[in-house]
Each structure stands twice: as structure tokens, then as C-alpha cells.
Design a protein around this motif. Structure first.
Motif, PDB file in Angstrom:
ATOM      1  N   ILE A  52       0.869  -1.168   0.000  1.00  0.00           N
ATOM      2  CA  ILE A  52       0.000   0.000   0.000  1.00  0.00           C
ATOM      3  C   ILE A  52       0.904   1.216   0.000  1.00  0.00           C
ATOM      4  CG2 ILE A  52      -1.810   1.273   1.195  1.00  0.00           C
ATOM      5  CD1 ILE A  52      -2.804  -1.306   2.358  1.00  0.00           C
ATOM      6  N   ASP A  53       0.724   2.075  -0.990  1.00  0.00           N
ATOM      7  CA  ASP A  53       1.552   3.266  -1.147  1.00  0.00           C
ATOM      8  C   ASP A  53       3.040   2.915  -1.113  1.00  0.00           C
ATOM      9  OD1 ASP A  53       1.526   5.882  -1.773  1.00  0.00           O
ATOM     10  OD2 ASP A  53       1.382   6.619   0.287  1.00  0.00           O
ATOM     11  N   GLY A  54       3.394   1.855  -1.798  1.00  0.00           N
ATOM     12  CA  GLY A  54       4.797   1.488  -1.921  1.00  0.00           C
ATOM     13  C   GLY A  54       5.374   0.731  -0.739  1.00  0.00           C
ATOM     14  N   GLN A  55       4.581   0.535   0.296  1.00  0.00           N
ATOM     15  CA  GLN A  55       5.088  -0.130   1.495  1.00  0.00           C
ATOM     16  C   GLN A  55       4.570  -1.541   1.569  1.00  0.00           C
ATOM     17  OE1 GLN A  55       4.060   2.310   4.970  1.00  0.00           O
ATOM     18  NE2 GLN A  55       5.980   1.512   5.804  1.00  0.00           N
ATOM     19  N   ASN A  56       5.459  -2.488   1.863  1.00  0.00           N
ATOM     20  CA  ASN A  56       5.024  -3.863   2.014  1.00  0.00           C
ATOM     21  C   ASN A  56       4.213  -4.006   3.311  1.00  0.00           C
ATOM     22  OD1 ASN A  56       4.738  -6.630   2.327  1.00  0.00           O
ATOM     23  ND2 ASN A  56       6.693  -7.031   1.314  1.00  0.00           N
ATOM     24  N   MET A  57       3.057  -4.658   3.206  1.00  0.00           N
ATOM     25  CA  MET A  57       2.141  -4.740   4.348  1.00  0.00           C
ATOM     26  C   MET A  57       2.250  -6.061   5.110  1.00  0.00           C
ATOM     27  SD  MET A  57       0.261  -2.042   4.831  1.00  0.00           S
ATOM     28  CE  MET A  57       1.312  -0.705   4.265  1.00  0.00           C
ATOM     29  N   ALA A  58       3.239  -6.892   4.731  1.00  0.00           N
ATOM     30  CA  ALA A  58       3.294  -8.243   5.305  1.00  0.00           C
ATOM     31  C   ALA A  58       3.282  -8.225   6.832  1.00  0.00           C
ATOM     32  CB  ALA A  58       4.530  -8.973   4.796  1.00  0.00           C
ATOM     33  N   GLU A  59       4.037  -7.348   7.459  1.00  0.00           N
ATOM     34  CA  GLU A  59       4.155  -7.362   8.916  1.00  0.00           C
ATOM     35  C   GLU A  59       3.304  -6.270   9.568  1.00  0.00           C
ATOM     36  OE1 GLU A  59       5.791  -9.675  10.625  1.00  0.00           O
ATOM     37  OE2 GLU A  59       6.211 -10.644   8.710  1.00  0.00           O
ATOM     38  N   VAL A  60       2.472  -5.593   8.754  1.00  0.00           N
ATOM     39  CA  VAL A  60       1.726  -4.455   9.296  1.00  0.00           C
ATOM     40  C   VAL A  60       0.303  -4.891   9.665  1.00  0.00           C
ATOM     41  CG1 VAL A  60       0.996  -2.090   8.871  1.00  0.00           C
ATOM     42  CG2 VAL A  60       3.081  -2.951   7.805  1.00  0.00           C
ATOM     43  N   PRO A  61      -0.061  -4.833  10.955  1.00  0.00           N
ATOM     44  CA  PRO A  61      -1.418  -5.217  11.349  1.00  0.00           C
ATOM     45  C   PRO A  61      -2.438  -4.156  10.941  1.00  0.00           C
ATOM     46  CG  PRO A  61      -0.216  -4.440  13.263  1.00  0.00           C
ATOM     47  CD  PRO A  61       0.758  -4.437  12.117  1.00  0.00           C
ATOM     48  N   ALA A  62      -3.706  -4.514  11.016  1.00  0.00           N
ATOM     49  CA  ALA A  62      -4.784  -3.649  10.530  1.00  0.00           C
ATOM     50  C   ALA A  62      -4.763  -2.270  11.180  1.00  0.00           C
ATOM     51  CB  ALA A  62      -6.136  -4.309  10.777  1.00  0.00           C
ATOM     52  N   ASN A  63      -4.355  -2.209  12.462  1.00  0.00           N
ATOM     53  CA  ASN A  63      -4.415  -0.908  13.142  1.00  0.00           C
ATOM     54  C   ASN A  63      -3.296   0.035  12.727  1.00  0.00           C
ATOM     55  OD1 ASN A  63      -2.535  -2.521  14.382  1.00  0.00           O
ATOM     56  ND2 ASN A  63      -3.088  -1.930  16.478  1.00  0.00           N
ATOM     57  N   ARG A  64      -2.311  -0.467  11.978  1.00  0.00           N
ATOM     58  CA  ARG A  64      -1.239   0.418  11.505  1.00  0.00           C
ATOM     59  C   ARG A  64      -1.347   0.687  10.015  1.00  0.00           C
ATOM     60  NH1 ARG A  64       2.683  -1.706  14.949  1.00  0.00           N
ATOM     61  NH2 ARG A  64       2.085  -1.071  17.042  1.00  0.00           N
ATOM     62  N   ARG A  65      -2.375   0.191   9.368  1.00  0.00           N
ATOM     63  CA  ARG A  65      -2.460   0.373   7.919  1.00  0.00           C
ATOM     64  C   ARG A  65      -3.179   1.663   7.577  1.00  0.00           C
ATOM     65  NH1 ARG A  65      -3.071  -5.520   4.957  1.00  0.00           N
ATOM     66  NH2 ARG A  65      -1.500  -6.520   6.243  1.00  0.00           N
ATOM     67  N   PRO A  66      -2.793   2.294   6.481  1.00  0.00           N
ATOM     68  CA  PRO A  66      -3.442   3.555   6.091  1.00  0.00           C
ATOM     69  C   PRO A  66      -4.783   3.301   5.405  1.00  0.00           C
ATOM     70  CG  PRO A  66      -1.741   3.002   4.515  1.00  0.00           C
ATOM     71  CD  PRO A  66      -1.719   1.919   5.550  1.00  0.00           C
ATOM     72  N   THR A  67      -5.484   2.270   5.878  1.00  0.00           N
ATOM     73  CA  THR A  67      -6.792   1.950   5.308  1.00  0.00           C
ATOM     74  C   THR A  67      -7.815   1.987   6.428  1.00  0.00           C
ATOM     75  OG1 THR A  67      -6.529  -0.396   5.767  1.00  0.00           O
ATOM     76  CG2 THR A  67      -5.833   0.354   3.615  1.00  0.00           C
ATOM     77  N   ASN A  68      -9.054   2.312   6.099  1.00  0.00           N
ATOM     78  CA  ASN A  68     -10.141   2.179   7.059  1.00  0.00           C
ATOM     79  C   ASN A  68     -11.327   1.554   6.370  1.00  0.00           C
ATOM     80  OD1 ASN A  68      -8.861   5.046   8.471  1.00  0.00           O
ATOM     81  ND2 ASN A  68      -9.270   3.234   9.692  1.00  0.00           N
ATOM     82  N   MET A  69     -12.126   0.871   7.171  1.00  0.00           N
ATOM     83  CA  MET A  69     -13.203   0.099   6.565  1.00  0.00           C
ATOM     84  C   MET A  69     -14.577   0.544   7.050  1.00  0.00           C
ATOM     85  SD  MET A  69     -13.979  -3.990   6.343  1.00  0.00           S
ATOM     86  CE  MET A  69     -12.555  -4.563   5.594  1.00  0.00           C
ATOM     87  N   VAL A  70     -15.539   0.501   6.132  1.00  0.00           N
ATOM     88  CA  VAL A  70     -16.941   0.637   6.501  1.00  0.00           C
ATOM     89  C   VAL A  70     -17.516  -0.773   6.443  1.00  0.00           C
ATOM     90  CG1 VAL A  70     -19.182   1.579   5.882  1.00  0.00           C
ATOM     91  CG2 VAL A  70     -17.121   2.966   5.615  1.00  0.00           C
ATOM     92  N   PHE A  71     -17.944  -1.280   7.607  1.00  0.00           N
ATOM     93  CA  PHE A  71     -18.314  -2.683   7.693  1.00  0.00           C
ATOM     94  C   PHE A  71     -19.730  -2.917   7.183  1.00  0.00           C
ATOM     95  CE2 PHE A  71     -14.754  -2.317  10.413  1.00  0.00           C
ATOM     96  CZ  PHE A  71     -14.154  -3.553  10.429  1.00  0.00           C
ATOM     97  N   GLN A  72     -19.956  -4.150   6.761  1.00  0.00           N
ATOM     98  CA  GLN A  72     -21.276  -4.525   6.254  1.00  0.00           C
ATOM     99  C   GLN A  72     -22.344  -4.305   7.315  1.00  0.00           C
ATOM    100  OE1 GLN A  72     -21.503  -8.558   4.850  1.00  0.00           O
ATOM    101  NE2 GLN A  72     -23.293  -8.095   3.619  1.00  0.00           N
ATOM    102  N   SER A  73     -22.008  -4.640   8.572  1.00  0.00           N
ATOM    103  CA  SER A  73     -22.960  -4.434   9.669  1.00  0.00           C
ATOM    104  C   SER A  73     -22.816  -3.032  10.255  1.00  0.00           C
ATOM    105  CB  SER A  73     -22.709  -5.459  10.761  1.00  0.00           C
ATOM    106  OG  SER A  73     -21.430  -5.261  11.316  1.00  0.00           O
TER     107      SER A  73
END
Lengths: 296, 271, 362
Positions: free
Chosen positions: C64-85
Motif C-alpha cells: 500500500i503506497d509502496g510499502q510492504n504490508m506483510a508485517e503491518v497489522p490492521a491498526n497500523r495500515r493507512p486503510t479504514n473500513m466501513v463494515f457490512q454491519s
């Protein structure tokens, strides 16, 4: 194509490690204070005891005594008989109540009814048993009441200090444990199934027998086991209302352990009882298996 | 459908309720009865059994002991229950069924078996019996109830709520603290109250494992041998009845609030 | 660097016997509205959750944005989610929900309140800060969840079937609003949906997935007009499949013999999977066929058939027309413009067709 890839195994392992570390405190507790003592009881049941010294070894004497001495045979068979009778009475009486609450009480009032049914069981167990003594005794509530209205001329004596009293008291003590599982099973029944049965031409009674009852069986089976297993080991009720003819195997186990200082024999009696109860439960489950299949 | 449709069923249920409540109703009746014997007819109203309660040091000691045992038991069993309920509802791990089965086993094991096996081991290990050994036993039998209550609390928790908190930047621990715990708090409270009540009322384990110390049920049991003491026991029982009704109402209130918060339906009852 | 925000290279994920993601590769461009579309069980959920960090791929590289996400947990990712529920925290107020992710940013109380107010206004919930979250309607929850994610200004917003629980009218309204928010904020949106219409309306580009694989990534128009496989063609919109045979290949074109239609010239692009084996089918969209009502000038490509059945929709009429020599009836959609008749069953229908809209699959 391999069945599991390395990555999947890793994530499964991670989840297992998290689950294990979380469950380990209660697991360790149960291992140390439940599994280990139960195993100890099994081991001790093969030992011998002379007065105060417990001698490790391996003998089947205790089991031979437990199964052949008439006093133990009487107690064991009486305990089984009482437990079976209590279970039957409790479940048979509980079913209509659970059925009424599930099918005839308005949904918003069901929780209140269940609360109403469970309230008596949160008062002291000892006091409840004792109060049955007050109700059933020679000068008890029942006798004075019946004498008062002239139904009887002399107080009834078959009520207290015998097996009858034990059965009445236990049927009272286990009532909610029978009602609740049956109620939950009845609640799960999709009401449209009953309408479908009516629609297909079945009467109300036949619908009950062909649809409601089979679908409620998981709850009935649970109720039977929940009542039957602990009843066998009940100690308070027989010692308070059972008299000498109403004593059960648990009282004998207690006597062997604490008064006669014969832990190995007490252990053998306990193990024998649990084995019989376990075997009967398994048989019962096998027997009712066809009702449980395909249901949650 | 209404109750009127099957009148005999309604009558049966009423009769059953009378059967359920018969012993309980007698409790306050004899507690206020001005007679040393527990029998009809009633002899008039008195408060003296209640005032007499205040003059029995052995009873006060037993109450203190029981409260101590019940508080320690409730907290310990609830903590163990949180671990087990969380692990079993959230993770898959090997022999899960066996492990949970072992933890839940005291639910169906006759208490005398639990008490005896613990007694044998404790005596062989040379551990002195006392309140702490009672606590050991009580935690064992209360934990399954806590697990049952807390499992349903954890199961009603929508997993995406925790994922959402994690996704919004919280750590695993702060997600648990900010989201999971507040949402299962009603379950935790009813778990505390139920295990407190069970421990307070438990007799057999306390009888076998308390040694020289006395808990309330052990004290009550000892009083049954002295007919003259019974009216006082009735007064004591009445107080206990009122207290446990209060506790249960509080537990039920929190349980329902919990259901409302997580938006789950009410299936009724504690078990 | 190109303007790639998310780069997926050979991502695979297996659950037991199910291969949820099978060697998935894709580049998602900064600022685009990208949709993952497919039937249930196609792997789109797993892919979205892998991007969010809730699932860890067994193999492959996710950047994501040039950075490997292999060791990056969800709380450190520059993504946010709108959940189905929606996952609106039931024990927090609307304002506390929206401010949830700001806790770690160390903002002043006033600054937080200002941001929450702005975020709520952006999604049309202005002034509802103190409202208890369980008092919100479905549509309001959806907006709250959106505000809660957008307030963190993520590089990528992940939308997990966000509209599936809404009724049709509310859904259409939210579709427009989501598009507006996305254009306005310039944030990359990734939408998981099983609704092809929703994907077509909203997306800049769509990835169609089947069985854990991406079948085609294209703009809505390309996807509709030039589906790359027969399965994609069948999944998107409705399509007639008519048996056809390649009779000759001349430079940049093929000539087909199409059952019921006769000879049809097509270009190479109209045969995305080539012409191996010479026998195949031609995909024809219902609206590219036209029933002639007498007066129109007939072009070179006209066939005559019989109306087998029809369904009248008010604005449209769908005809099933049987052509000579072809077993299955053709579905043709006609707009009911002013003065246009509706044919009856058994009537003769002259059908004009355009070979440049045909797509050939071997």
C-alpha cells in the motif's frame, strides 16, 4: 496441490496459540483441582486402609465389597431408583409448564415468567429442604391443613423421613433445571412448522405428538441428564428428610470417608456410582439419538 | 393463543407454581411467628427472632466468613470464566471440546464427588482446611456458570465491532478495554452476582472443606439439630431470601441491558 | 513511481480445501473508485479483508503506497473500513463513535469536536453528536460508519457491501452520495459488492472475480461491451449467446457464420479469447438488437423472426424473438418511445443487428 499451505498452517497455529494461552488459566485450574483429585480418587479406590494408615497397592477388594455387600447394593439400587423416579417426575411435571410459557405466554412476558419460575431456587438450598420437612412433618403444614378441613383423622406418617419425602423434595429442587432446557428447545421450534402440520390436515393433538414433541426432544434429553446425574449424588436431602430408610449412596460415601476412615472403600463406591451413572447416561443418549440428529 | 384455550393446562401451571413457592412462603411466616416451634397454627406476630439474630457471635462470624469466601470466589471464577468464554467463542484450538468439557464438568458432577476428591487430595498434601480450601472448591463449581453466562455475552458481541476498533488504530489490548469489555460488562456483572450467590448458598463443599471455620450454610445446618434455634434460622432465611431477590433483580437488569446494547433478542433466563 | 496506491502480486489464501484467493494480482490507482464484483464465495471478501489486514495471505506481496504490508497489522495500515454491519459501537454516542479513531492522534478537545462536527456534516448527520447510536436508523448508521472512517483521512477507504442492508431508495441515494464523497475527497475507495448494477454505476474500474481469481479488470463500459470471458459476459447484464463458427480470417478481422443471422464480420478485439477450435458462441446484448416498425430505413443487417413471448415493463418491452434455424429465442429490449407499438405474440418481427457489438467466445 498440497492440502494446506505453509501460510495457512502458520495462521492456524497463531490462532491456536492465542486460544491456548487464553484458556490455560481455567484449564490449569480444572486440571489441578478437578482432574487430579478425581484421578486420585480412582487411584485410592485400589488401595487399602487399616485404621488410619492408607496403604498404596492394587486390590479390587473395595470394588468387590461395593458391588456385593447387601448394604451397598441396597443403597445403590435405592439411589438409582430414586434418581430415576425424581427425573421422571420432574421432567414430566416440567414439560407442561415449559410448554405453557413457550406457547401460551405473550412474548414480552416470557422473561418475566422464567424469572418467576427461577426465583424460588435462589433461596438457600438447605432452608428449602428444611422447609419441606416443615410441610411434610407429623405436625407439618400438610397434616394440620388436612386435619383442619377434615380430610383425614390422623396425621399422615408416610410423608416424612422416607423415600417419598426425598422424591418430593428433589423434584422441587430440580424443577428449573428441567424447565429451562425444555423451554429453550420449545422456543427454537419454528411456529410455521406447526401451521404447516395443521395445513396438512393434522389435529392439534396429532401435531403436538408428530411435530412439537419430537422437536422438543433435545431439551427433554438435556433435562433428563441435568436432573439425573446430580440427583444420584445428593447428600443434603436424604440426610435432612430421608430418615434411615431414605438414605442414599452419597450419605454412605460421606460416612466411609469421614466417619469410618475408609477412604478406599468410599472412593470405590464413588467411582462405581459414577460409572453406573455414566453408563446409563450414554445408553440414554444412544437410545434418544435419533431425535437429536440434524438438530442444534 | 391464550391460556384460556386449554384451561387444564393453565390450572396445572398454577398448581405447579404453588408447589414451587410453597416452601418459600413459609419462611417469612415462621420468621415473624411468636412461637418456638415451627408448626401451625401461628401464634401471633413478633420481631424477636430478628433481634435475637444480632446477639449470636457465631452467626456473625459465619456471615463474615461466607461473605469473604463468596467475594473471592465470585472474582476468581469470573476471571477464569472470562478467559475460558473468550477463548472458546473467539478462537479455534486443538482438543477445544475436551478442554471446555473438563472446565464445564462440575456442572453435572455431584457436589459430593467434587468435595470428596478435593478433600482426599488436600489431606494427603497436608494442607490445613479453612476458608481458602472452601474457596478452591467454590471457584471450581462456579466457573462453569460464569463460562455459560459470559459465553453468551461474548457470542452476542458482533465481531466486526472489534475489527472496526482495530481498523481505527487501536491495539489488541485497547480494543478489548474500550470495546469488548464495556459491551460484555453486563455479562460480567451477572456472572459476578450469580457466582457470589452460588458460593454464599453452597453447603456440601463448605461442609467438607471448611475445617474449623464455619460458613453460613454450615452454621445453618448445625442449627437444625437444635429445635429451639429454628425460628432464628427462619428469620435469617428471610433476610437471605430478600437479599438474593435483590441481587437477582440487579443481575437480571444488567443482563437485559446487555442484550439491549448488543441488539440481541431476549431468550429469557440465566441458563 | 506510477500512481499506484495498492499493488497486489500473486496473492493466495486458502481455507482448508477452499482456495479463497488464487494467485491474484492487480494494481489499484490512487484516487479511483475500484470495485470487487463477483458472486458469493468468489474471494472478494477475503481480498478486501486482506487489504484491511484482517486476513493474512498465505503467499504473495501486498503493497500500500509502496510499502510492504506483510508485517503491518490492521491498526497500523493507512486503510479504514466501513463494515457490512456498520459496526457502530452501541455503547458510545454518535460523536464518540466518529471520534473513536482520533483518540491516538493527541488532538485537543476543541480540535476533536471541530473535526467530528465537520465529518458529521459531510455525511449529512450534522448536529447528531450526542445522539445514542442505537437510536440511529439503518441509513444513519451507514453514514456514521462512513464519517468514522473518513475522519482519519485514510489513503484507502474499504467498503464492505455497505449498501446491502438498505432499501432500494436509500441505496440509490447513498450510491450517489458515496460517489460525491469520493470525488470530493480524492480518496481511493474499494467497494466489495455482489450487485453488478451498483458496481457499474459507481466504479471507475471493476475487478470481476470468480473462484478466487480475477477474471477481468476494466472500466464499466469496457466490462459491459467487451467482456473478456463468456462467464464475465454472462455475469454482467443479460446477454444472448448464439452459436457461431469462424469461416475465415482476413488480416485484422474474422468472418463468422452466426446461427440465424448469417455472415458477420468482427474485429480481433471482438474475440478476446481468440478463435481456437473454430466453433463458439457470439454474445449479443438485448439492447443492441432493434425491432423495425416498418418506417425505419433498413440497413444491410436485418433478419426476420417471430415474437415468441414478451414482457411489458412500462418503459421497456422485452421480446423473445425466434429466428429461423435457431432453437433458443433471442431476448431483445425495446424502449417504449412515443408512438411506438408493442408487438403481439406470434407477430412477425424484423430485427436489425450490428456486428460491431458482437463478442465472440470460443
Amino acid at each position: 496441490m498440497a492440502d494446506t499451505s505453509a501460510g495457512e498452517r502458520a495462521s492456524r497455529r497463531r490462532e491456536a496459540v492465542r486460544g491456548f494461552s487464553l484458556v490455560s488459566p481455567p484449564l490449569l485450574y480444572a486440571l489441578l483441582l478437578l482432574a487430579a483429585p478425581l484421578s486420585a480418587v480412582v487411584v485410592i479406590s485400589f488401595w487399602t486402609q487399616d485404621y488410619l494408615t492408607l496403604t498404596p497397592g492394587f486390590t479390587l477388594d473395595n470394588y468387590e465389597q461395593a458391588l456385593t455387600r447387601p448394604v451397598f447394593q441396597t443403597l445403590l439400587s435405592r439411589s438409582l431408583g430414586v434418581a430415576l423416579l425424581v427425573t421422571a417426575v420432574t421432567v414430566v411435571l416440567a414439560f407442561p409448564v415449559a410448554y405453557y410459557v413457550s406457547f401460551h405466554v405473550r412474548p414480552e412476558r416470557k422473561a418475566l415468567w422464567i424469572f418467576l419460575i427461577t426465583i424460588p431456587f435462589w433461596t438457600s438450598y438447605l432452608l428449602r429442604v428444611f422447609l419441606w420437612r416443615v410441610i411434610l412433618g407429623y405436625n407439618g403444614v400438610l397434616n394440620t391443613g388436612l386435619l383442619g378441613i377434615g380430610v383425614i383423622d390422623e396425621p399422615l406418617t408416610f410423608l416424612l423421613y422416607n423415600v417419598n419425602a426425598v422424591i418430593i423434595t428433589l423434584a422441587h429442587a430440580w424443577a428449573p433445571f428441567a424447565i429451562l432446557p425444555i423451554f429453550v428447545a420449545l422456543e427454537k421450534i419454528d411456529r410455521s412448522l406447526l401451521e404447516a402440520s395443521h395445513d396438512l390436515g393434522e389435529s392439534r393433538v396429532r401435531t403436538f405428538l408428530r411435530v412439537t414433541l419430537p422437536l422438543a426432544m433435545p431439551g427433554v434429553v438435556a433435562a433428563v441428564l441435568i436432573v439425573f446425574i446430580p440427583t444420584i449424588g445428593d447428600y443434603v436431602t436424604p440426610s435432612l428428610v430421608g430418615g434411615s430408610s431414605g438414605q442414599l449412596i452419597a450419605n454412605m460415601i460421606q460416612v466411609q470417608f469421614l466417619r469410618l476412615n475408609n477412604a478406599p472403600l468410599g472412593a470405590a463406591l464413588a467411582v462405581t456410582t459414577m460409572l453406573i451413572v455414566g453408563a446409563m447416561s450414554v445408553l440414554f443418549l444412544l437410545f434418544t439419538r435419533r431425535y437429536l440428529r440434524g438438530q442444534q | 393463543m391464550s391460556g384460556a384455550r386449554i384451561p387444564w393446562l393453565y390450572a396445572f401451571v398454577l398448581g405447579y407454581l404453588i408447589f414451587l413457592y410453597a416452601p418459600i412462603v413459609l419462611l417469612p411466616l415462621f420468621a415473624f411467628n411468636n412461637s418456638t416451634t415451627i408448626a401451625f397454627p401461628l401464634q401471633g406476630f413478633t420481631f424477636r427472632w430478628f433481634t435475637e439474630l444480632t446477639r449470636v457471635p457465631a452467626l456473625h462470624e459465619a456471615v463474615k466468613n461466607s461473605l469473604f469466601v463468596a467475594v473471592v470466589t465470585a472474582i476468581s471464577a469470573t476471571i477464569l470464566g472470562i478467559c475460558a468464554a473468550r477463548a472458546s467463542t473467539r478462537y479455534r484450538f486443538p482438543v477445544q471440546g475436551g478442554i471446555m468439557g473438563l472446565i464445564m464438568l462440575p456442572l453435572v458432577l455431584p457436589e459430593i464427588i467434587v468435595a470428596m476428591s478435593l478433600l482426599v487430595v488436600l489431606l494427603r498434601l497436608g494442607i490445613n482446611l479453612g476458608l481458602w480450601t472452601v474457596i478452591l472448591g467454590h471457584v471450581l463449581i462456579c466457573t462453569p456458570f460464569c463460562v455459560a453466562i459470559l459465553s453468551s455475552a461474548f457470542r452476542n458481541l458482533d465481531r466486526s465491532l472489534e475489527e472496526a476498533a482495530f481498523d481505527l488504530g487501536e491495539s489488541r489490548w485497547s480494543t478489548f478495554r474500550l470495546i469488548t469489555l464495556p459491551l460484555v460488562l453486563p455479562g460480567v456483572i451477572s456472572s459476578l452476582l450469580i457466582s457470589f450467590t452460588i458460593s454464599l448458598d453452597e453447603f456440601i463443599i463448605a461442609f467438607f472443606l471448611s475445617g474449623a471455620e464455619t460458613t453460613l450454610p454450615v452454621y445453618i445446618f448445625s442449627q437444625f439439630r437444635f429445635p429451639a434455634r429454628l425460628p432464628v434460622v427462619m428469620a435469617l432465611g428471610t433476610i437471605l431470601l430478600v437479599l438474593s431477590l435483590l441481587l437477582l433483580s440487579v443481575a437480571e437488569y444488567f443482563r437485559r441491558r446487555g442484550l439491549r446494547q448488543t441488539g440481541a433478542g431476549d431468550s429469557g433466563g440465566f441458563l | 513511481m506510477s500512481d499506484t496506491i495498492i499493488s497486489l502480486r500473486s496473492i493466495s489464501k486458502r481455507y482448508g480445501a477452499v482456495l479463497a484467493l488464487d494467485d491474484v494480482s492487480a494494481e489499484i490507482v490512487r484516487g479511483e473508485f475500484f470495485s470487487l464484483l463477483g458472486p458469493s464465495g468468489c474471494g472478494k471478501t477475503t481480498l478486501l479483508r486482506a487489504i484491511a489486514g484482517f486476513e493474512e495471505p498465505d503467499a504473495g506481496v501486498l503493497q500500500i503506497d509502496g510499502q510492504n504490508m506483510a508485517e503491518v497489522p490492521a491498526n497500523r495500515r493507512p486503510t479504514n473500513m466501513v463494515f457490512q454491519s456498520y459496526a457502530i459501537f452501541p455503547h458510545l454516542s454518535v460523536g464518540e463513535n466518529v471520534a473513536f479513531g482520533l483518540r491516538r492522534r493527541g488532538l485537543s478537545r476543541a480540535e476533536t469536536a471541530r473535526k467530528v462536527g465537520a465529518a458529521l456534516e459531510m455525511v449529512g448527520l450534522a448536529g447528531l453528536e450526542a445522539r445514542a447510536s442505537h437510536a440511529l436508523s439503518g441509513g444513519q448508521r451507514q453514514r456514521g460508519a462512513l464519517a468514522r472512517a473518513l475522519i482519519l483521512e485514510p489513503k484507502v477507504l474499504l467498503l464492505d457491501e455497505p449498501l446491502s442492508a438498505l432499501d432500494k431508495k436509500m441505496r440509490n441515494q447513498m450510491q450517489e452520495e458515496l460517489r460525491r464523497l469520493q470525488r470530493h475527497g480524492g480518496i481511493t475507495f474499494i467497494l466489495r459488492t455482489h450487485d453488478q448494477e451498483e458496481a457499474l454505476i459507481m466504479s471507475d474500474r471493476i475487478a470481476v472475480m470468480f473462484d478466487g481469481r480475477i477474471a477481468q479488470i476494466a472500466t464499466p463500459q469496457t466490462l459491459y461491451r467487451r467482456p473478456s470471458t463468456r462467464r464475465v459476459a454472462d455475469f454482467i447484464g443479460s446477454m444472448n449467446f448464439v452459436p457461431a463458427r469462424v469461416v475465415s480470417e482476413q488480416g485484422a478481422a474474422y468472418e463468422l457464420e452466426v446461427t440465424g443471422f448469417g455472415r458477420a464480420p468482427i474485429s480481433h478485439e471482438q474475440a478476446p479469447e481468440g478463435v481456437s477450435g473454430r466453433n463458439g458462441v457470439v454474445g449479443i446484448r438485448p439492447e443492441t438488437l432493434t425491432i423495425l416498425f416498418g418506417a425505419e430505413a433498413a440497413g444491410p443487417h436485418v433478419v426476420t423472426g417471430v415474437v415468441d413471448d414478451l414482457v411489458y415493463y412500462g418503459d421497456m418491452t422485452y421480446y423473445d424473438v425466434r429466428l429461423p434455424g435457431h432453437e433458443e429465442a433471442l431476448r431483445i429490449s425495446m424502449r417504449n418511445t412515443a408512438g411506438r407499438r408493442v408487438l403481439e405474440r406470434g407477430a412477425e418481427a424484423r430485427v436489425a443487428w450490428s456486428p460491431e457489438t458482437f463478442v465472440y467466445f470460443p
